[in-house]
Design an enzyme around this catalytic site. Structure first.
Site, PDB file in Angstrom:
ATOM      1  N   GLY A 249       0.773  -1.232   0.000  1.00  0.00           N
ATOM      2  CA  GLY A 249       0.000   0.000   0.000  1.00  0.00           C
ATOM      3  C   GLY A 249       0.802   1.277   0.000  1.00  0.00           C
ATOM      4  O   GLY A 249       0.227   2.372  -0.022  1.00  0.00           O
ATOM      5  N   GLY A 285       3.370  -3.413  -3.941  1.00  0.00           N
ATOM      6  CA  GLY A 285       3.158  -3.628  -5.366  1.00  0.00           C
ATOM      7  C   GLY A 285       3.464  -2.348  -6.111  1.00  0.00           C
ATOM      8  O   GLY A 285       4.534  -2.151  -6.687  1.00  0.00           O
ATOM      9  N   CYS A 351     -15.992   2.873 -27.319  1.00  0.00           N
ATOM     10  CA  CYS A 351     -17.346   3.407 -27.334  1.00  0.00           C
ATOM     11  C   CYS A 351     -17.944   3.478 -25.934  1.00  0.00           C
ATOM     12  O   CYS A 351     -18.856   2.724 -25.589  1.00  0.00           O
ATOM     13  CB  CYS A 351     -18.212   2.556 -28.244  1.00  0.00           C
ATOM     14  SG  CYS A 351     -17.548   2.518 -29.904  1.00  0.00           S
ATOM     15  N   TYR A 380      -0.863  -1.707 -12.005  1.00  0.00           N
ATOM     16  CA  TYR A 380      -2.311  -1.760 -12.276  1.00  0.00           C
ATOM     17  C   TYR A 380      -2.656  -1.137 -13.637  1.00  0.00           C
ATOM     18  O   TYR A 380      -3.706  -0.536 -13.808  1.00  0.00           O
ATOM     19  CB  TYR A 380      -3.104  -1.103 -11.130  1.00  0.00           C
ATOM     20  CG  TYR A 380      -2.741  -1.701  -9.793  1.00  0.00           C
ATOM     21  CD1 TYR A 380      -3.109  -3.003  -9.483  1.00  0.00           C
ATOM     22  CD2 TYR A 380      -1.968  -0.997  -8.868  1.00  0.00           C
ATOM     23  CE1 TYR A 380      -2.720  -3.587  -8.283  1.00  0.00           C
ATOM     24  CE2 TYR A 380      -1.580  -1.570  -7.659  1.00  0.00           C
ATOM     25  CZ  TYR A 380      -1.967  -2.866  -7.380  1.00  0.00           C
ATOM     26  OH  TYR A 380      -1.582  -3.433  -6.207  1.00  0.00           O
TER      27      TYR A 380
HETATM   28  C1  PLP Z   1      -2.955  -5.393  -3.564  1.00  0.00           C
HETATM   29  C2  PLP Z   1      -2.299  -5.950  -2.367  1.00  0.00           C
HETATM   30  C3  PLP Z   1      -1.011  -5.547  -2.016  1.00  0.00           C
HETATM   31  C4  PLP Z   1      -0.240  -4.492  -2.764  1.00  0.00           C
HETATM   32  O1  PLP Z   1      -0.853  -3.255  -2.754  1.00  0.00           O
HETATM   33  P1  PLP Z   1      -0.053  -1.978  -3.322  1.00  0.00           P
HETATM   34  O2  PLP Z   1      -0.919  -0.841  -3.032  1.00  0.00           O
HETATM   35  O3  PLP Z   1       0.126  -2.203  -4.783  1.00  0.00           O
HETATM   36  O4  PLP Z   1       1.249  -1.932  -2.610  1.00  0.00           O
HETATM   37  C5  PLP Z   1      -0.422  -6.145  -0.933  1.00  0.00           C
HETATM   38  N1  PLP Z   1      -1.061  -7.103  -0.204  1.00  0.00           N
HETATM   39  C6  PLP Z   1      -2.307  -7.506  -0.513  1.00  0.00           C
HETATM   40  C7  PLP Z   1      -2.955  -8.546   0.318  1.00  0.00           C
HETATM   41  C8  PLP Z   1      -2.966  -6.949  -1.597  1.00  0.00           C
HETATM   42  O5  PLP Z   1      -4.203  -7.353  -1.888  1.00  0.00           O
END
Ligand code: PLP
Length: 429
Positions: A249, A285, A351, A380
């Site tokens: 996150g 991520g 569209c 993403y």
């Molecule tokens: C999506 C997700 C992440 C990564 O989230 P980011 O915001 O891309 O860092 C980590 N752990 C879980 C369980 C997730 O679902």
């Protein structure tokens, strides 16, 4: 290439005003591979990974890249070389992870709905841990593991019920009442249950509070809650707990957001982790790949309609859905710098009125045939793309220094119908 000052994202402008990726011209990539195409900087990915790894160095830790952000095999291999583990959320991601060369014991498996088949596949592979999100999953995993004659290593994913500020409510996962995790007031019961199940080994505690989080407080508060729980769980006999997983996150900059401050994060969390004697797991991520990618597209034309001006790009919402789905901001820039700008909507050919990248935005004055980039689309982006309007999915290119390679070839028309039989095979029952 000419002189260019590399930014943290791996993209920079040369003296002549051309946007390049590391030592490679985006113009050259567009010529060779066509548009639209995602372009990723290896260097930017490595730098982000290394920065986070360094910040966490004072404690025993594992970095499990959340591969749903960008699961391209070449990107995965690059991270594997750095020693990364993975956070997966499906059997398909397990398959990809193994293809990329990750050992099963470097994988944790998250997700609110894992199928029996996915549980089986992950148990057979021998993954490091299941992040279990409900009592039901705990019982089901125990049953599947018992049937296979193995024990399932588990971390309980707890919803710490902390307040999280993210740009969109779709990306909040750690507040009271959302679908993710075991409610915090049931977590001790879940541990009790886990300890009683013969094929479950309780190895850790886990949370994931949301995405694009730039504040420390929810991590700090969540960690405190998990450490409290850990102490209570030890008191009822959970002696194999080793891991504390704070999820992912960590925010990046799309417009003017403050990215996660790694030193501040380390200062807020690491002393507590150290005292606990547990190993820290993080599952970033977006933070690893978000700024390392752009979507490179070509302007098809400009048009005026109803007092507004539109730039129509050859990339659409099916190639990058974030603006439409999350109301997400992405900078749009000309590859060759322009002297003038106008307020326009940058839209795609799909569209749907929701097919846009920027609305009422001051953008470089580009004309038909010019190249543009949609910035910060390494996370993403491609992974969320789809085939609506029978649009083939775009290519992905990885840049490394002064070289580039196609990391995913562009789909062709045949690919669009590959799964549909010419003749239906009718069945009864
Ligand atoms: C999506 C997700 C992440 C990564 O989230 P980011 O915001 O891309 O860092 C980590 N752990 C879980 C369980 C997730 O679902």
């Amino acid at each position: 290439m000419g002189e260019s000052v590399l930014t943290a994202s791996g993209f920079a402008r040369t003296a002549s005003g051309e946007l390049v990726c590391e030592g490679v011209s985006l113009e050259a990539i567009a010529q060779a591979v066509g548009t639209p195409v995602y372009v990723y900087s290896s260097r930017a990915i490595r730098e982000q990974y290394d920065a986070l790894d360094r910040a966490l160095a004072p404690v025993p830790h594992r970095l499990h890249y959340s591969m749903k952000a960008n699961s391209n095999l070449a990107v995965l291999r690059l991270l594997q070389e750095r020693g990364a583990g993975l956070d997966i959320v499906s059997g398909g991601e397990l398959f990809r992870a193994r293809k990329a060369g990750f050992s099963a014991d470097s994988i944790v498996f998250s997700g609110v709905g894992k199928s029996v088949q996915e549980l089986r596949e992950a148990l057979a592979a021998g993954i490091l841990m299941f992040n279990v999100e409900s009592f039901f999953e705990l019982e089901q995993l125990n049953e599947v593991a018992t049937g296979m004659g193995v024990r399932a290593p588990v971390a309980l994913r707890v919803n710490p019920e902390v307040r999280v500020d993210t740009p969109h409510h779709y990306t909040r996962t750690g507040e009271r009442g959302n679908k993710f995790g075991i409610p915090i007031d049931e977590a001790l019961d879940a541990a009790q249950r886990a300890l009683a199940l013969p094929s479950i080994v309780l190895r850790g505690l886990d949370m994931h509070i949301g995405s694009q989080v730039s504040h420390l407080e929810p991590y700090r508060d969540g960690l405190e809650r998990l450490l409290d729980l850990h102490a209570q769980m030890r008191a009822i006999g959970a002696s194999d707990m080793r891991y504390l997983d704070i999820g992912g996150g960590f925010a990046v900059t799309y417009e003017d957001e403050t990215p996660m401050d790694l030193d501040a994060l380390a200062a807020a969390l690491l002393p507590k982790i150290e005292k606990s004697g547990l190993s820290l797991i993080v599952e970033p991520g977006r933070f690893i790949v978000g700024n390392a990618g752009v979507l490179l597209a070509r302007v098809m034309h400009r048009k005026k309609s109803g007092g507004k001006e539109y730039i129509i790009s050859d990339a659409g919402m099916n190639d990058l859905v974030r603006p439409s789905h999350y109301d997400a901001y992405h900078a749009v820039e000309a590859v060759h710098a322009r002297d003038t700008r106008s307020v326009v909507d940058v839209v795609g050919p799909v569209c749907e009125s929701g097919d846009f990248f920027a609305l009422d935005r001051e953008v470089d004055d580009v004309e038909a045939g010019d190249l543009i980039v949609v910035r910060t689309t390494g996370a993403y982006g491609y992974v969320m793309s789809f085939n609506y309007n029978a649009r083939p999915r775009v290519a992905e290119v990885l840049v490394d220094g002064d070289r580039f390679a196609v990391a995913t070839r562009r789909e062709n028309y045949e690919d669009l119908v590959r799964l549909e039989p010419q003749q239906l095979e009718w069945r009864t029952d």
